[in-house]
Scaffold this active site. Structure first.
Site, PDB file in Angstrom:
ATOM      1  N   GLY A 268      -4.334 -13.183  -6.688  1.00  0.00           N
ATOM      2  CA  GLY A 268      -3.555 -12.067  -5.459  1.00  0.00           C
ATOM      3  C   GLY A 268      -1.899 -11.278  -6.531  1.00  0.00           C
TER       4      GLY A 268
ATOM      5  CG  ASP B 229      -1.591  -4.241  -9.122  1.00  0.00           C
ATOM      6  OD1 ASP B 229      -0.388  -4.266  -8.295  1.00  0.00           O
ATOM      7  OD2 ASP B 229      -2.477  -4.248  -8.698  1.00  0.00           O
TER       8      ASP B 229
ATOM      9  CB  SER C 219      -5.879 -11.950 -13.321  1.00  0.00           C
ATOM     10  OG  SER C 219      -6.816 -11.630 -12.605  1.00  0.00           O
ATOM     11  CB  SER C 220      -8.230  -6.853 -13.138  1.00  0.00           C
ATOM     12  OG  SER C 220      -7.172  -6.257 -12.252  1.00  0.00           O
TER      13      SER C 220
ATOM     14  CE1 TYR D  47      -5.366  -1.435  -2.755  1.00  0.00           C
ATOM     15  CE2 TYR D  47      -6.722   0.608  -2.981  1.00  0.00           C
ATOM     16  CZ  TYR D  47      -5.190  -0.588  -3.522  1.00  0.00           C
ATOM     17  OH  TYR D  47      -4.395  -0.141  -3.359  1.00  0.00           O
TER      18      TYR D  47
ATOM     19  CD  GLU E 296      -7.625  -1.949 -11.831  1.00  0.00           C
ATOM     20  OE1 GLU E 296      -8.623  -3.176 -10.875  1.00  0.00           O
ATOM     21  OE2 GLU E 296      -7.418  -2.511 -12.663  1.00  0.00           O
TER      22      GLU E 296
ATOM     23  N   GLY F   9      -7.958 -14.503  -8.479  1.00  0.00           N
ATOM     24  CA  GLY F   9      -8.599 -14.478  -7.781  1.00  0.00           C
ATOM     25  C   GLY F   9      -7.657 -14.724  -7.154  1.00  0.00           C
TER      26      GLY F   9
ATOM     27  CG  HIS G 163      -2.357  -0.710   0.897  1.00  0.00           C
ATOM     28  ND1 HIS G 163      -3.332  -0.454   0.390  1.00  0.00           N
ATOM     29  CD2 HIS G 163      -2.321  -2.247   0.501  1.00  0.00           C
ATOM     30  CE1 HIS G 163      -4.424  -1.611   0.816  1.00  0.00           C
ATOM     31  NE2 HIS G 163      -3.443  -2.559   0.920  1.00  0.00           N
TER      32      HIS G 163
HETATM   33  C1  GLA Z   1      -3.111  -3.649  -4.513  1.00  0.00           C
HETATM   34  C2  GLA Z   1      -3.385  -2.915  -6.100  1.00  0.00           C
HETATM   35  C3  GLA Z   1      -2.105  -2.071  -5.692  1.00  0.00           C
HETATM   36  C4  GLA Z   1      -1.340  -2.042  -4.864  1.00  0.00           C
HETATM   37  C5  GLA Z   1      -1.472  -3.085  -3.886  1.00  0.00           C
HETATM   38  C6  GLA Z   1      -1.226  -2.765  -2.287  1.00  0.00           C
HETATM   39  O1  GLA Z   1      -2.440  -4.947  -5.215  1.00  0.00           O
HETATM   40  O2  GLA Z   1      -3.482  -2.752  -7.454  1.00  0.00           O
HETATM   41  O3  GLA Z   1      -2.234  -0.786  -6.560  1.00  0.00           O
HETATM   42  O4  GLA Z   1      -2.034  -0.461  -4.256  1.00  0.00           O
HETATM   43  O5  GLA Z   1      -2.959  -3.439  -3.991  1.00  0.00           O
HETATM   44  O6  GLA Z   1       0.054  -2.754  -2.524  1.00  0.00           O
END
Ligand code: GLA
Length: 384
Positions: free
Chosen positions: A124, A172, A127-128, A221, A160, A122, A33
């Site tokens: 983590g 990501d 995939s998006s 989130y 996103e 799903g 984060h």
């Molecule tokens: C998700 C979000 C990222 C990042 C992480 C936490 O994967 O898509 O942008 O904030 O959580 O570090």
């Protein structure tokens, strides 16, 4: 894979695709984060991908065929807005198309599209972001639009944030775009500079997916995001001079402690100390001190757990069981949290047997097995 997706496309649309692309999923190595707070983060693209196949249509429709269900959805390219939640899978490539056009892409007709994936969704592994980057590369190639990598990554994030409605940072999409084999991607999220760090030899990543997903994960989130922004607002002395948490020290934070909520204080403390940990990991990697890297990963997990409060019992269990196993340098939760997956950095002696012994312990405690697999770092998005 190119042949398989081309065959599938031909079955769905009765002709061959003109472009096939792929983009990888990612792991978050360290920096939880920190990205949307303008901080530092390190990740790696992995050797699992989302593939897209595309061909132009004669009319002005954009058609998307779902990889799993075979469901087909077509929209008018002159009238684009986000589709309802049950069709959210379309919103990723649809939003990317919209923002590429806004950025100057000349699309004289619509397209047919389908995708395929070797990336578990799903788990983590984002995939998006992989579908955003993969579809962006395919669309740029289909319409002959020359847009640099950084701007393409930014379009993935914009999609996103503004189309799907998730206030994520650049991690990501950045890693899915800038990934390199045998390397970690280091991102300065304030300047949006991307660089790579060599990965230590004889190490491996293992993913332990708790298979738990918090029902309110998207809302949580967004709530964390808001708490960080509120703390930053007070630290900045108001909205006029707004600066992200990246700009502040722990001493600065102490000086406003009485003016923010206890939650905001804890979230900010995590982000500020996590940024420092990412930089320490970068130095430790350079110095070849993998043990220190492992310790910092565990410290990152503890900070997420205690201060950012986005861990859960299952992830804490996996991290503890992994770090107690021979051959593991360190482990931590990765990504948004509130469920999802943990990552372990291991030496070459760590194998399936050891991984399954951790899965056994988890199954005994929670009555279900985590999905466990190892992955290698791979290259970022490209047209095949
Ligand atoms: C998700 C979000 C990222 C990042 C992480 C936490 O994967 O898509 O942008 O904030 O959580 O570090």
């Amino acid at each position: 894979m190119k042949d398989r997706i081309s065959e599938k496309f031909a079955k769905l649309y009765g002709r061959a695709p003109e472009v096939v692309s792929r983009a990888p999923g990612r792991i978050e190595f360290i920096g939880n984060h920190t990205d949307y707070n303008g901080g530092y983060v390190m990740g790696a693209a992995i050797d699992k991908f989302v593939y897209c196949a595309l061909a132009k249509r004669q009319d002005r429709k954009l058609c998307f065929a779902n990889a799993r269900s075979g469901e087909k959805v077509c929209v008018d390219m002159d009238n684009i807005s986000p589709l309802p939640r049950e069709l959210n899978w379309v919103n990723y490539p649809l939003g990317v198309f919209k923002f590429l056009v806004d950025a100057g892409m000349k699309a004289d007709c619509g397209f047919d599209m389908t995708d395929m994936s070797t990336l578990p969704s799903g788990a983590g592994l984002s995939s998006s972001a992989a579908i955003e980057l993969s579809s962006a590369f395919a669309m740029k190639a289909l319409y002959g639009f020359d847009l640099g990598l950084k701007d393409t990554v930014r379009i993935g994030r914009k999609c996103e944030n503004e189309f799907v409605g998730m206030p994520c940072g650049i991690l990501d999409q950045g890693v899915s775009g800038f990934g390199k084999e045998d390397a970690l991607v280091f991102i300065d999220c304030l300047t949006e500079e991307f660089s790579t760090c060599e990965l230590p030899h004889n190490t491996a990543f293992w993913i332990f997916n708790s298979t738990k997903k918090h029902a309110l994960v998207d809302g949580l989130y967004a709530e964390r995001h808001k708490e960080c922004m509120n703390a930053a607002k007070v630290l900045s002395g108001g909205v006029q001079n707004f600066k992200l948490l990246r700009h502040f020290t722990l001493d600065d934070l102490e000086s406003v402690k009485s003016r923010i909520s206890n939650e905001e204080y804890k979230r900010a403390k995590h982000v500020i100390s996590e940024n420092a940990r990412v930089l320490k990991v970068k130095d430790a990697l350079k110095a070849g001190d993998i043990k220190l890297v492992g310790k910092l990963m565990v410290a990152s997990h503890e900070s997420s757990r205690d201060l950012f409060e986005n861990s859960c019992e299952e992830l804490d269990f996996l991290v503890k069981a992994a770090t107690a196993t021979d051959g593991v340098y360190g482990a931590r939760l990765m990504g948004g949290g509130f469920g999802g997956a943990a990552i372990a950095l291991t030496d070459a002696s760590f194998d399936e047997l050891k991984a399954q012994s951790i899965a056994d312990k988890y199954a005994e405690a929670y009555g279900k097995r985590p999905t466990v697999f190892s992955c290698r770092s791979g290259d970022g998005a490209k047209v095949l």
